[in-house]
Motif scaffolding. Structure first.
Motif, mmCIF file in Angstrom:
data_model
loop_
_atom_site.group_PDB
_atom_site.id
_atom_site.type_symbol
_atom_site.label_atom_id
_atom_site.label_comp_id
_atom_site.label_asym_id
_atom_site.label_seq_id
_atom_site.Cartn_x
_atom_site.Cartn_y
_atom_site.Cartn_z
ATOM 1 N N VAL A 1 -154.880 -2.581 -39.733
ATOM 2 C CA VAL A 1 -155.531 -1.354 -39.276
ATOM 3 C C VAL A 1 -154.476 -0.481 -38.622
ATOM 4 C CG1 VAL A 1 -157.263 -0.350 -37.760
ATOM 5 C CG2 VAL A 1 -157.740 -2.493 -38.925
ATOM 6 N N THR B 1 -153.419 3.434 -36.978
ATOM 7 C CA THR B 1 -153.959 4.640 -36.367
ATOM 8 C C THR B 1 -152.857 5.681 -36.303
ATOM 9 O OG1 THR B 1 -155.395 3.235 -35.022
ATOM 10 C CG2 THR B 1 -155.310 5.547 -34.439
ATOM 11 N N PRO C 1 -166.202 -2.372 -43.057
ATOM 12 C CA PRO C 1 -166.657 -1.280 -42.191
ATOM 13 C C PRO C 1 -166.919 0.009 -42.975
ATOM 14 C CG PRO C 1 -164.702 -2.351 -41.284
ATOM 15 C CD PRO C 1 -164.857 -2.838 -42.687
ATOM 16 N N CYS D 1 -163.248 6.727 -48.102
ATOM 17 C CA CYS D 1 -163.735 6.891 -46.733
ATOM 18 C C CYS D 1 -164.842 5.888 -46.434
ATOM 19 C CB CYS D 1 -164.257 8.310 -46.521
ATOM 20 S SG CYS D 1 -162.960 9.565 -46.521
ATOM 21 N N ARG E 1 -163.442 4.986 -40.725
ATOM 22 C CA ARG E 1 -162.320 4.310 -41.373
ATOM 23 C C ARG E 1 -162.003 4.951 -42.727
ATOM 24 N NH1 ARG E 1 -161.442 -1.064 -39.680
ATOM 25 N NH2 ARG E 1 -161.773 -1.135 -37.428
ATOM 26 N N HIS F 1 -160.139 3.319 -46.126
ATOM 27 C CA HIS F 1 -159.622 2.069 -46.674
ATOM 28 C C HIS F 1 -158.744 2.327 -47.893
ATOM 29 C CE1 HIS F 1 -162.414 -0.004 -44.061
ATOM 30 N NE2 HIS F 1 -163.457 0.549 -44.657
ATOM 31 N N GLN G 1 -155.093 -1.808 -46.451
ATOM 32 C CA GLN G 1 -154.889 -1.031 -45.234
ATOM 33 C C GLN G 1 -156.198 -0.376 -44.835
ATOM 34 O OE1 GLN G 1 -151.854 1.902 -45.865
ATOM 35 N NE2 GLN G 1 -151.935 2.741 -43.813
ATOM 36 N N SER G 2 -156.396 -0.225 -43.541
ATOM 37 C CA SER G 2 -157.571 0.477 -43.038
ATOM 38 C C SER G 2 -157.118 1.389 -41.908
ATOM 39 C CB SER G 2 -158.629 -0.511 -42.537
ATOM 40 O OG SER G 2 -159.831 0.152 -42.209
ATOM 41 N N ILE G 3 -157.358 2.675 -42.059
ATOM 42 C CA ILE G 3 -156.928 3.671 -41.072
ATOM 43 C C ILE G 3 -158.131 4.124 -40.257
ATOM 44 C CG2 ILE G 3 -156.053 6.022 -40.777
ATOM 45 C CD1 ILE G 3 -154.271 5.585 -43.179
ATOM 46 N N ALA G 4 -157.980 4.111 -38.950
ATOM 47 C CA ALA G 4 -159.038 4.584 -38.061
ATOM 48 C C ALA G 4 -158.892 6.082 -37.846
ATOM 49 C CB ALA G 4 -158.962 3.853 -36.729
#
Length: 304
Positions: A3, A5, A204, A221, A227, A229, A239-242
């Motif tokens: 994850v 950010t 998520p 999205c 998130r 993904h 990968q997962s971006i907040a």
């Protein structure tokens, strides 16, 4: 899976009700996107960050750039060509009308394939009805074809692999939350059978709008979870971006070197805890560390 950010900025002056369909124009170095419920088309000039907004006569689900310098817009009653004049004036002409199987439907997510056809899915506007009346339609020189696929509640996540032989689709309705892949014949615009690819019930967010990067990975999205993904072509979550909003809606690569990721968002009915409500509905931008691909232009105008 990690994850990350990265720095995320809000760059729009608007806060859309349903921000969707970001499309980067390489030709004029602008990002376009829509507010479905506005109904608006927005444009932001990357060089000076100036935002312009045009009002449309119907809800607009998605847009694409054309090779004539106009936009293609899938709305409620059909697919239209849109020429943008001095804001807020947009000149709209019908390319093809659609006959929906039931009332209160509209187009939702869509984009061009590498051969310049335009594809878009339809849905019943009231998601609470959970009606599987949605279908996928295609527009080319022969007019509007379809539905070529059917049975969707909220079709989303349309994207094509870098070699054009695979098409991705999702259904973001809470009862579905699936991403599928199809073989795709680029020469004829034929979709192969639906194949299970990623089950997002256990991940998520609900699968919403998507993009494919230059490495062939699929970004989508995670609506309701804040998130974005990234999946490998094999369907592995890499990968997962907040992001600071709960309802990111669709992502698109852009910027001068296609190294920025633009993310539209939706204003929830009530602010979600743990997120920045002042950014709900904003167009966000971040640098994900990979490069995108230029979006294909629509070039297959119907022969009248």
């Amino acid at each position: 899976m990690s994850v990350h950010t990265p720095a995320v900025k809000a760059i729009s002056i608007s806060r859309d009700r349903v921000g969707e369909s970001p499309v980067w124009s390489v030709a004029n170095q602008c990002i376009y996107w829509v507010d479905i419920e506005g109904p608006f088309i927005h444009r932001l000039n990357w060089a000076n960050r100036h935002q312009s907004t045009w009002t449309l006569p119907e809800r607009v689900g998605c847009i694409a750039m054309s090779n004539r310098g106009t936009l293609i817009a899938a709305m409620e009653t059909g697919i239209f060509e849109v020429a943008l004049s001095e804001p807020p004036v947009a000149h709209v002409s019908l390319l093809a009308s659609v006959t929906h199987p039931q009332a209160s439907m509209r187009f939702n997510d869509g984009r061009c394939d590498p051969q310049g056809r335009f594809w878009a899915g339809t849905m019943v506007r009231d998601m609470g009805l959970a009606s599987p009346a949605g279908g996928i339609y295609g527009l080319d020189e022969n007019g509007l074809q379809g539905p070529v696929l059917s049975g969707y509640i909220t079709p989303n996540g349309m994207a094509f692999s870098t070699d054009g032989t695979t098409a991705y689709l999702s259904d973001s309705h809470p009862s579905r939350q699936q991403i599928w892949k199809h073989s795709f014949d680029a020469a004829t615009g034929t979709w192969g059978p639906q194949a299970a690819w990623v089950d997002m019930q256990a991940l998520p967010g609900r699968p919403d709008g998507a993009a494919v990067d230059a490495e062939g990975c699929y970004w989508i999205c995670g609506n309701d979870a804040g998130r974005i993904h990234r999946f490998s072509p094999q369907g592995d979550l890499l990968q997962s971006i907040a992001v600071p909003v709960s309802k990111p809606a669709m992502c698109a690569f852009g910027g001068p070197e296609l190294r920025h990721l633009f993310v539209t968002s939706i204003r929830p009915a009530s602010p979600a805890p743990g997120f920045d409500a002042t950014l709900d509905g904003a167009l966000l931008v971040l640098e994900p560390g990979v490069q995108g691909l230029p979006e294909p232009l629509f070039s297959r105008f119907p022969v009248r």
